[in-house]
Design an enzyme around this catalytic site. Structure first.
Site, PDB file in Angstrom:
ATOM      1  N   CYS A  35      26.453 124.292  55.517  1.00  0.00           N
ATOM      2  CA  CYS A  35      26.576 123.167  54.574  1.00  0.00           C
ATOM      3  C   CYS A  35      25.813 121.943  55.060  1.00  0.00           C
ATOM      4  O   CYS A  35      25.581 121.013  54.293  1.00  0.00           O
ATOM      5  CB  CYS A  35      28.041 122.813  54.352  1.00  0.00           C
ATOM      6  SG  CYS A  35      28.872 122.259  55.844  1.00  0.00           S
ATOM      7  N   CYS A 104      35.793 123.475  57.461  1.00  0.00           N
ATOM      8  CA  CYS A 104      35.596 122.026  57.630  1.00  0.00           C
ATOM      9  C   CYS A 104      36.480 121.511  58.773  1.00  0.00           C
ATOM     10  O   CYS A 104      36.079 120.609  59.516  1.00  0.00           O
ATOM     11  CB  CYS A 104      35.924 121.288  56.341  1.00  0.00           C
ATOM     12  SG  CYS A 104      35.190 122.043  54.875  1.00  0.00           S
TER      13      CYS A 104
HETATM   14 FE1  FES Z   1      30.698 121.389  55.224  1.00  0.00          FE
HETATM   15 FE2  FES Z   1      33.166 120.925  54.541  1.00  0.00          FE
HETATM   16  S1  FES Z   1      31.630 121.780  53.315  1.00  0.00           S
HETATM   17  S2  FES Z   1      32.273 120.750  56.500  1.00  0.00           S
END
Ligand code: FES
Length: 125
Positions: A35, A104
């Protein structure tokens, strides 16, 4: 059911301990390649006790809430106890995270671990 618990929303909207610590005793960073989110932790440590902790997180709501909660959990703890902090404990303290958002909370565990290791290596050098 709402996607996020009230606690997640609270820590996302009003994150605790945001910022940096000048002359921190330990600094650690963690990132998620998928991400692209990044978390940085700063620790002030006296006599192996965490007296202050601040964070900067460039990431999603869950990452910000996880950093905020994690800093609250380790403040005042001894280094050896803070080392045992798991992402599960952070997620539980937030009254849960959606399954696909659990990674996360891993950032918080990893950033704190890196900061504690940084402190230990500085101490032993
Ligand atoms: Fe990357 Fe939450 S989506 S840390």
């Amino acid at each position: 059911m709402a996607l996020y618990s009230d606690k997640v929303m609270d820590h996302f909207m009003n994150p605790r301990n945001v910022g940096i610590i000048e002359n921190a005793d330990g600094i650690g960073e963690a990132g998620n390649a998928k991400c692209g989110d990044i978390m940085k932790m700063y620790l002030k440590i006296d006599d192996d006790v965490i007296t202050d902790v601040k964070f900067e997180t460039f990431g999603c709501a869950s990452a910000i809430a996880s950093s905020s909660m994690a800093t609250e959990l380790i403040k005042g703890q001894r280094v050896e106890d803070a080392m045992k902090l798991t992402n599960k404990a952070v997620a539980e303290a937030l009254d849960g995270l959606p399954e696909y958002k659990m990674h996360c909370s891993v950032l918080a565990e990893e950033a704190i671990e890196a900061a504690l290791k940084d402190y230990q290596s500085k101490k032993n050098s």
